[in-house]
Scaffold this motif. Structure first.
Motif, mmCIF file in Angstrom:
data_model
loop_
_atom_site.group_PDB
_atom_site.id
_atom_site.type_symbol
_atom_site.label_atom_id
_atom_site.label_comp_id
_atom_site.label_asym_id
_atom_site.label_seq_id
_atom_site.Cartn_x
_atom_site.Cartn_y
_atom_site.Cartn_z
ATOM 1 N N LYS A 101 0.831 -1.065 -0.061
ATOM 2 C CA LYS A 101 -0.126 0.081 -0.130
ATOM 3 C C LYS A 101 0.818 1.355 0.088
ATOM 4 O O LYS A 101 0.953 1.931 0.964
ATOM 5 C CB LYS A 101 -0.741 0.110 1.150
ATOM 6 C CG LYS A 101 -1.860 -1.036 1.266
ATOM 7 C CD LYS A 101 -2.991 -0.895 2.248
ATOM 8 C CE LYS A 101 -4.031 -2.128 2.204
ATOM 9 N NZ LYS A 101 -4.858 -1.902 1.013
ATOM 10 N N GLU A 104 -1.101 4.696 0.046
ATOM 11 C CA GLU A 104 -1.452 4.991 1.470
ATOM 12 C C GLU A 104 -0.560 5.369 2.380
ATOM 13 O O GLU A 104 -0.491 6.276 3.054
ATOM 14 C CB GLU A 104 -2.398 3.814 1.835
ATOM 15 C CG GLU A 104 -3.680 3.665 1.253
ATOM 16 C CD GLU A 104 -3.632 2.779 -0.233
ATOM 17 O OE1 GLU A 104 -2.208 2.588 -0.352
ATOM 18 O OE2 GLU A 104 -4.419 2.386 -0.584
ATOM 19 N N GLN A 105 0.638 4.709 2.251
ATOM 20 C CA GLN A 105 1.780 5.162 3.266
ATOM 21 C C GLN A 105 2.236 6.686 2.860
ATOM 22 O O GLN A 105 2.773 7.128 3.579
ATOM 23 C CB GLN A 105 2.920 4.010 2.874
ATOM 24 C CG GLN A 105 4.036 4.382 3.820
ATOM 25 C CD GLN A 105 5.059 3.272 3.821
ATOM 26 O OE1 GLN A 105 5.113 2.420 2.881
ATOM 27 N NE2 GLN A 105 5.881 2.970 5.153
ATOM 28 N N VAL A 107 0.816 9.272 1.409
ATOM 29 C CA VAL A 107 -0.232 9.835 1.985
ATOM 30 C C VAL A 107 -0.195 10.243 3.566
ATOM 31 O O VAL A 107 -0.154 11.223 3.870
ATOM 32 C CB VAL A 107 -1.678 9.679 1.744
ATOM 33 C CG1 VAL A 107 -2.696 10.587 2.359
ATOM 34 C CG2 VAL A 107 -2.079 9.752 0.255
ATOM 35 N N TYR A 108 0.302 8.923 4.194
ATOM 36 C CA TYR A 108 0.234 9.152 5.530
ATOM 37 C C TYR A 108 1.467 9.933 5.980
ATOM 38 O O TYR A 108 1.270 10.848 6.878
ATOM 39 C CB TYR A 108 0.657 7.642 6.364
ATOM 40 C CG TYR A 108 1.346 7.598 7.704
ATOM 41 C CD1 TYR A 108 0.502 8.115 8.574
ATOM 42 C CD2 TYR A 108 2.567 7.207 7.674
ATOM 43 C CE1 TYR A 108 1.361 8.256 10.058
ATOM 44 C CE2 TYR A 108 3.349 7.369 8.937
ATOM 45 C CZ TYR A 108 2.569 7.769 10.010
ATOM 46 O OH TYR A 108 3.258 7.773 11.168
ATOM 47 N N CYS A 111 0.722 13.635 5.390
ATOM 48 C CA CYS A 111 0.064 14.199 6.584
ATOM 49 C C CYS A 111 0.856 14.479 7.870
ATOM 50 O O CYS A 111 0.694 15.187 8.463
ATOM 51 C CB CYS A 111 -1.094 13.355 6.879
ATOM 52 S SG CYS A 111 -2.354 13.046 5.454
ATOM 53 N N MET A 134 -6.004 11.872 7.697
ATOM 54 C CA MET A 134 -6.434 10.604 6.884
ATOM 55 C C MET A 134 -7.754 10.219 6.878
ATOM 56 O O MET A 134 -8.415 9.790 5.758
ATOM 57 C CB MET A 134 -5.549 9.386 7.534
ATOM 58 C CG MET A 134 -4.087 9.815 7.380
ATOM 59 S SD MET A 134 -2.990 8.151 8.221
ATOM 60 C CE MET A 134 -3.314 7.148 6.954
ATOM 61 N N HIS A 137 -9.370 12.337 4.339
ATOM 62 C CA HIS A 137 -8.903 12.344 2.734
ATOM 63 C C HIS A 137 -9.636 11.982 1.918
ATOM 64 O O HIS A 137 -10.643 11.299 1.800
ATOM 65 C CB HIS A 137 -7.386 11.571 2.789
ATOM 66 C CG HIS A 137 -6.491 11.789 1.834
ATOM 67 N ND1 HIS A 137 -6.544 11.214 0.453
ATOM 68 C CD2 HIS A 137 -5.681 12.495 1.586
ATOM 69 C CE1 HIS A 137 -5.790 11.644 -0.325
ATOM 70 N NE2 HIS A 137 -4.830 12.477 0.416
ATOM 71 N N GLU A 139 -9.146 10.143 -0.834
ATOM 72 C CA GLU A 139 -8.821 8.649 -1.357
ATOM 73 C C GLU A 139 -9.393 7.609 -0.361
ATOM 74 O O GLU A 139 -9.217 7.698 0.973
ATOM 75 C CB GLU A 139 -7.625 8.233 -1.575
ATOM 76 C CG GLU A 139 -7.040 9.301 -2.706
ATOM 77 C CD GLU A 139 -5.514 8.808 -2.908
ATOM 78 O OE1 GLU A 139 -5.055 7.837 -2.777
ATOM 79 O OE2 GLU A 139 -4.822 9.748 -3.499
ATOM 80 N N VAL A 142 -7.090 5.611 1.850
ATOM 81 C CA VAL A 142 -6.447 6.406 2.947
ATOM 82 C C VAL A 142 -7.461 6.613 3.994
ATOM 83 O O VAL A 142 -7.147 6.506 5.432
ATOM 84 C CB VAL A 142 -6.053 7.568 2.557
ATOM 85 C CG1 VAL A 142 -5.530 8.529 3.672
ATOM 86 C CG2 VAL A 142 -4.818 7.441 1.484
ATOM 87 N N ARG A 143 -8.729 6.860 3.745
ATOM 88 C CA ARG A 143 -9.761 7.129 4.721
ATOM 89 C C ARG A 143 -10.131 5.752 5.702
ATOM 90 O O ARG A 143 -10.139 6.061 6.700
ATOM 91 C CB ARG A 143 -11.123 7.358 4.245
ATOM 92 C CG ARG A 143 -11.225 8.895 3.432
ATOM 93 C CD ARG A 143 -12.619 9.380 3.347
ATOM 94 N NE ARG A 143 -13.386 8.546 2.548
ATOM 95 C CZ ARG A 143 -13.252 8.557 1.351
ATOM 96 N NH1 ARG A 143 -12.795 9.284 0.585
ATOM 97 N NH2 ARG A 143 -14.228 7.459 0.713
#
Length: 359
Positions: A101, A104-105, A107-108, A111, A134, A137, A139, A142-143
Motif C-alpha cells: 500500500k 496510502e503510506q 499519504v500518511y 500528513c 487521513m 482524505h 481517497e 487512506v480514509r
C-alpha cells in the motif's frame, strides 16, 4: 536468580548520588515494594533516613484511562521535528503494515510532515491530527486506514501516544529520582513468536518504544549527569522498529554524562553481537537454556567445564564482567536490612532459606 533484586539495589545506590536518575518499570513493582517499606512501623522507627530517601522518589503512573495522561508520550509533542517523524513511523509500524500500500503510506507521510510543520510554526497539534487528516482524505483507501487506526486508539493504551497536543508531555524538570510505570501494559513473553503477538502486545511495544525515546532525551541533557534504568529491555530487540530506537538510545553515553542500564531476562534478547562494545559492565545470571549465550557475552571459553560451573550457582549469584574485561563469580548481597525489605521480589522458598543459613 536475582536480576531484579540487583538492578533495584543499584538503583537505590544511584539515588544517593548527586545525579538525576530515571527507572522505567513496565511491571509496576517498584511503587508496591517501596510503599510497603514506608508503611512498615519497624523501619519507620529504626531507619527514618531510609523513609526520607524513598519519599524523595517521584513516581509517575501513565494510565490511558486518565485524560490528563493522553498524549504524554506523543512523539510530535515531546520530540524535535526529525525525531518526531522517525518515532511516529516506528509507532505506526506497530499498528499497521503498509506492505503493498505504497500510495496510502505516502499519504500518511505527507500528513505527518504537514502536522510536524504546523507544530514548527507554533500551532498546538499532536499525532491525532495526522489520523484525522487521513480520515478526511479524498481517497477511500487512506480514509479506511485512518478510521482503522482511530478505532484502535479509542479506549486503548495508545491514547498515551496519540492526542491533539493540548496535554503537556512528560516533564521531569527538578526531579532527581523518577520511576515511570505504565498501567495496562501487556508486553509479550520474551520468547514469544512475533507472529503470535496480539493487538495489545503491539500497542504495548509501541508505548515502550516511545518510552525508550523519552529515556534518550532525558539522557541527552548536558546540564546534568544522568542514569537510566530500563526494565524489560529485551522488547527493543524484537523487531526492526525497536532496534532503531535502541540504536539511537545507545548513542547517548559518555559525551552526555549518561549511563544506561538495560535489564533483561536474556542476554541474547537484550544485547546483539554488534552492541557488546556499548556496554562497560555486565551482571550475567544463569540461563539454564542459554548457558552458551551467557558465556559468549562474557568472553568465556565454551567448554563443558565452564558450562557446568553454573550448576553450582546459588540464588543471587552471577558472573560480573568489569570495564577491563575481567570476569568473576559474585554473590549479590544487600548489607542493609531496610533495603532488603524493599527489594524482596519473591517469597523465599524453604530451599532458599536453607541455602542462606548453611551454604
Amino acid at each position: 536468580g536475582g536480576k531484579s533484586y540487583l538492578a533495584k539495589m543499584i538503583f537505590i545506590y544511584t539515588s544517593l548520588l548527586n545525579i538525576s536518575s530515571l527507572y522505567i518499570d513496565p511491571k509496576r513493582e517498584m511503587r508496591k515494594w517501596f510503599m510497603r517499606v514506608i508503611n512498615n512501623k519497624q523501619i519507620q522507627t529504626e531507619y527514618p533516613w531510609f523513609i526520607d530517601l524513598v519519599q524523595t522518589y517521584h513516581f509517575i503512573t501513565l494510565d490511558a484511562k486518565e485524560e490528563e495522561n493522553w498524549g504524554a508520550l506523543d512523539p510530535i509533542v515531546f520530540l524535535p521535528e526529525l525525531e518526531a517523524k522517525e518515532l511516529s513511523q516506528v509507532v505506526m509500524n506497530q499498528l499497521y503494515n503498509f506492505a503493498g500500500k505504497e500510495r496510502e503510506q505516502t499519504v500518511y507521510l505527507q500528513c505527518l510532515a504537514e502536522v510536524i510543520e504546523r507544530k514548527k510554526q507554533g500551532e498546538n497539534v499532536g499525532s491525532m491530527h495526522v489520523i484525522e487528516m487521513m480520515t478526511q482524505h479524498k481517497e477511500k483507501g487512506v480514509r479506511l486506514i485512518g478510521e482503522l487506526i482511530q478505532e484502535k486508539i479509542s479506549g486503548s493504551i495508545l491514547k498515551l501516544l496519540f492526542h491533539d497536543g493540548s496535554t503537556s508531555a512528560l516533564d521531569l524538570t527538578n526531579k532527581r529520582t523518577t520511576i515511570i510505570e505504565v498501567e495496562g501494559l501487556d508486553l509479550p513473553e520474551v520468547d514469544q513468536d512475533i507472529d503470535l503477538y496480539t493487538d495489545s502486545n503491539w500497542y504495548s511495544s509501541a508505548v515502550m518504544f516511545s518510552l525508550g525515546k523519552f529515556c534518550e532525551l532525558f539522557g541527552r541533557d548536558k546540564n546534568k549527569k544522568t542514569k537510566v534504568f530500563i526494565d524489560e529491555a529485551w522488547i527493543f530487540s524484537t523487531n526492526a522498529q525497536g532496534k532503531r530506537v535502541k540504536k539511537s538510545m545507545l548513542h547517548v553515553g559518555r559525551s552526555y554524562d549518561n549511563s544506561m542500564c538495560f535489564i533483561s531476562q536474556s542476554v541474547n534478547e537484550a544485547i546483539s553481537e554488534d552492541e557488546h562494545g556499548n556496554f562497560g559492565m555486565y551482571f550475567a545470571f544463569d540461563e539454564p537454556n542459554n548457558r552458551p549465550g551467557v558465556l559468549d557475552v562474557l568472553g568465556i571459553e565454551q567448554s563443558e567445564e565452564n558450562l557446568e560451573r553454573f550448576d553450582d550457582f546459588l540464588q543471587g549469584q552471577c558472573y560480573f564482567k568489569d570495564y577491563y574485561g575481567h570476569v568473576g563469580k559474585m554473590t549479590v548481597d544487600c548489607p542493609f536490612e531496610e533495603w532488603g525489605k524493599a527489594l524482596e521480589t519473591v517469597n523465599k522458598s524453604a530451599i532458599a532459606v536453607a541455602e542462606e543459613k548453611y551454604a
